[in-house]
Every structure is written in structure tokens, then in C-alpha cells.
Motif scaffolding. Sequence first.
Motif, PDB file in Angstrom:
ATOM      1  N   THR A  87       0.998  -1.000  -0.156  1.00 50.87           N
ATOM      2  CA  THR A  87      -0.179  -0.228   0.317  1.00 50.87           C
ATOM      3  C   THR A  87       0.934   1.452   0.247  1.00 50.87           C
ATOM      4  O   THR A  87       2.071   1.283   0.844  1.00 50.87           O
ATOM      5  N   LEU A  88       0.703   2.347  -0.945  1.00 51.73           N
ATOM      6  CA  LEU A  88       0.781   3.492  -1.148  1.00 51.73           C
ATOM      7  C   LEU A  88       0.524   4.432  -0.541  1.00 51.73           C
ATOM      8  O   LEU A  88      -1.228   4.313  -0.843  1.00 51.73           O
ATOM      9  N   ASN A  89       0.534   4.986   0.655  1.00 53.08           N
ATOM     10  CA  ASN A  89      -0.806   5.474   1.795  1.00 53.08           C
ATOM     11  C   ASN A  89      -0.857   7.250   1.941  1.00 53.08           C
ATOM     12  O   ASN A  89       0.678   7.451   2.181  1.00 53.08           O
ATOM     13  N   PHE A  90      -1.487   7.967   1.583  1.00 48.00           N
ATOM     14  CA  PHE A  90      -1.438   9.609   1.480  1.00 48.00           C
ATOM     15  C   PHE A  90      -2.000  10.222   2.523  1.00 48.00           C
ATOM     16  O   PHE A  90      -3.184   9.552   2.551  1.00 48.00           O
ATOM     17  N   VAL A  91      -1.687  10.811   3.708  1.00 45.66           N
ATOM     18  CA  VAL A  91      -2.609  11.396   4.432  1.00 45.66           C
ATOM     19  C   VAL A  91      -1.932  13.308   4.539  1.00 45.66           C
ATOM     20  O   VAL A  91      -1.157  13.191   3.690  1.00 45.66           O
ATOM     21  N   ARG A  92      -2.473  13.913   5.803  1.00 49.56           N
ATOM     22  CA  ARG A  92      -2.299  15.234   5.401  1.00 49.56           C
ATOM     23  C   ARG A  92      -1.605  15.504   6.539  1.00 49.56           C
ATOM     24  O   ARG A  92      -1.581  15.092   7.563  1.00 49.56           O
ATOM     25  N   ASN A  93      -0.661  16.521   6.026  1.00 47.24           N
ATOM     26  CA  ASN A  93       0.332  16.751   6.502  1.00 47.24           C
ATOM     27  C   ASN A  93       0.280  17.134   8.022  1.00 47.24           C
ATOM     28  O   ASN A  93      -0.835  18.087   7.919  1.00 47.24           O
ATOM     29  N   ARG A  94       1.084  16.688   9.045  1.00 45.00           N
ATOM     30  CA  ARG A  94       0.839  18.066  10.329  1.00 45.00           C
ATOM     31  C   ARG A  94       1.969  17.389  11.280  1.00 45.00           C
ATOM     32  O   ARG A  94       2.814  16.981  11.401  1.00 45.00           O
ATOM     33  N   ASP A  95       1.826  18.298  12.621  1.00 40.27           N
ATOM     34  CA  ASP A  95       2.974  18.265  13.611  1.00 40.27           C
ATOM     35  C   ASP A  95       3.529  17.023  14.152  1.00 40.27           C
ATOM     36  O   ASP A  95       4.751  16.830  14.272  1.00 40.27           O
ATOM     37  N   LEU A  97       3.917  14.222  12.469  1.00 39.17           N
ATOM     38  CA  LEU A  97       3.322  13.436  11.291  1.00 39.17           C
ATOM     39  C   LEU A  97       4.225  12.001  11.299  1.00 39.17           C
ATOM     40  O   LEU A  97       3.846  11.313  11.299  1.00 39.17           O
ATOM     41  N   SER A  98       5.387  12.569  12.110  1.00 40.59           N
ATOM     42  CA  SER A  98       6.480  10.915  11.396  1.00 40.59           C
ATOM     43  C   SER A  98       5.764   9.722  13.183  1.00 40.59           C
ATOM     44  O   SER A  98       6.115   8.428  12.955  1.00 40.59           O
ATOM     45  N   LEU A 104       1.121   3.897  11.069  1.00 38.95           N
ATOM     46  CA  LEU A 104       0.668   3.316   9.713  1.00 38.95           C
ATOM     47  C   LEU A 104       1.805   1.930   9.479  1.00 38.95           C
ATOM     48  O   LEU A 104       0.774   1.261   9.191  1.00 38.95           O
ATOM     49  N   GLU A 105       2.835   2.009   9.341  1.00 34.16           N
ATOM     50  CA  GLU A 105       3.698   0.981   9.621  1.00 34.16           C
ATOM     51  C   GLU A 105       3.440  -0.166  10.124  1.00 34.16           C
ATOM     52  O   GLU A 105       4.038  -0.510   9.541  1.00 34.16           O
ATOM     53  N   GLY A 106       3.047   0.579  11.723  1.00 31.00           N
ATOM     54  CA  GLY A 106       2.990  -0.655  12.406  1.00 31.00           C
ATOM     55  C   GLY A 106       1.836  -1.764  12.209  1.00 31.00           C
ATOM     56  O   GLY A 106       1.468  -2.907  12.084  1.00 31.00           O
ATOM     57  N   LYS A 111       4.251   1.933   2.689  1.00 27.80           N
ATOM     58  CA  LYS A 111       5.076   3.538   2.163  1.00 27.80           C
ATOM     59  C   LYS A 111       3.679   4.514   2.656  1.00 27.80           C
ATOM     60  O   LYS A 111       2.751   5.353   2.457  1.00 27.80           O
ATOM     61  N   VAL A 112       4.118   5.323   3.098  1.00 23.48           N
ATOM     62  CA  VAL A 112       2.671   6.782   4.062  1.00 23.48           C
ATOM     63  C   VAL A 112       3.479   7.764   3.399  1.00 23.48           C
ATOM     64  O   VAL A 112       5.039   8.177   3.832  1.00 23.48           O
ATOM     65  N   LEU A 113       2.473   8.906   2.834  1.00 22.75           N
ATOM     66  CA  LEU A 113       3.829  10.548   2.204  1.00 22.75           C
ATOM     67  C   LEU A 113       2.005  10.905   2.482  1.00 22.75           C
ATOM     68  O   LEU A 113       1.618  10.603   3.024  1.00 22.75           O
TER      69      LEU A 113
END
Length: 271
Positions: A87-95, A97-98, A104-106, A111-113
Motif C-alpha cells: 500500500t502507498l498511503n497518503f495523509v494530511r501533513n501535521r505536527d 506526522l512521524s 500506520l507502518e505498524g 509507504k506513507v506520504l
Amino acid sequence: MTKPQSGTWSTAKNVGEGDVLKVPRPKEGEGLTDVHLATLTVNPPTAYNVLRDFVDLEEGDWVVQNGANSAVGQAVIQVAAARGIKTLNFVRNRDNLSELVKWLEGLGATKVLTYDDLSDKSVRDKIKEWTRGKGIKLGLNCVGGKETSLMARLMGKDAHLVSYGAMSKQPLSFPTSLFIFQNLTSHGFWQARWYQANSREKRQELVNALIDLAREGKLKAPESEILTLEADKSDAAIEKEVREIVKKVSAGRYGKKVLLSIETHESQHGS
């Protein structure tokens, strides 16, 4: 309950046999929980079906999605991972984020972008490296708007884009070239319609498959706030508690979940 608009507050209720599905009582020590069962007919089935009904995905194939941190998005990650799908996953940027990426990787995200990365040409080159040039067959959209238009450009020939939500409340707009030269197909999906179109046996098969994933630890319950409502309180007091929690949910961003449970006494009716 599988029928939409079944009501949110009742002590007892008569329902049609075809409007409910059988679920097991959770046992201590297994992966299945009450939260799983409370959310089992909405978000996980959507994830399971959009991964199954539109494209014949094989192990090693890629799926791209936005709203990856939503309840459906998290379920997509886990169901896909259980099938060996990347899965290639997109989310909103945020403080934080890490922290979100780590979470999500857990769950199994490959990949998460962020949506900001969609306009970066160098990121597109990275994606081609990750997929080893293999076209992305399936895209899942719950956001709409510009971000989805840009995401669709990442998909390969003869791909399918499935929209099950529109969080941005913005329309979808795609260049005609995606349809002419890439042969993109766009679909809409609504889980309630799926329930209406399929037999009770099919619905039970779906629920059983999700229960098996949960028991195996491959499908975690969504993070939920549990509000316990005691039956010996007055209706006015309970109503006030419910209204307060609804206000909190309404003020939040996407993905907020609440489980309402009722503690009852032997001398009182309850559910």
C-alpha cells in the motif's frame, strides 16, 4: 445490524432477521474485541470489499489510497497486508506526522506520504522505484478534490479508482488523458448498497472473514473512546452525557470513533 439508519438509542427493538448478522462473543486472550464487533459492519467491510470487488489483486501488487489514517484507511492497510498486497498511503501533513507514519507502518503500511508530496516530481520517481515500474492497479479515494486528481496520475494503465467518501466536499476532476490513454475506470462504492445487493449468506461470509482476521491479530480495532452509560441514571442525565460526547466528535477531525455501552441491572431492561 446491517441495515442503515437502524437507530442509535433503544433499550429493546424488533428487527428483521435479514437485518442482523451473527457474531461470536469475544473470548479473553483472543484478538477479537467488543470494539471490533461494534464497528464490524461499517468500516472493515468497506475496506475488504473495495480491495476485492474491482480488481483481481495478487500478492505483490500495489494499491494507492488517500485518507489512509481514517478507520477505513487503516483497515485497508491491514487487509491488504494480510493478503501480501503493498500500500502507498497518503495523509494530511501535521505536527505529529512521524508518529502517524510509525503507527500506520505498524499496521502494515508499505509507504506513507503526505498530500504535499503529490506535487513533487522527485517523489513520483521514488514511487516508480518502489513499485519497480509496476503499474498501480487500484486507487481508493475518500477525500476528493485536487489531491485525488493528483493521486490518480500515479496509477498505471487499465487501473480502477474507487471512491467511497468525499471528506473535502470537493468534486473530482480528472484530465481526459487519463481516460483516453491510461484507460482509467472510476467507480463509486457504498457499503449499504452492497448489503442490499447481496444475500444474507454473502453478508455472513464477509463478517466471518473479518472476524477471522481479527482473531489472527491481522485486523486491529479502531481507536475508540468508550463511554459507559449506567442504566440507573435518569434519561436526562444520560442524554446530557451523550450530547457532550457528540460535541467532542463533531469538533474533531476525521477518524474519531465512539463506542456507547450500557451497564444494566438485573431488575432493569437494557441492551
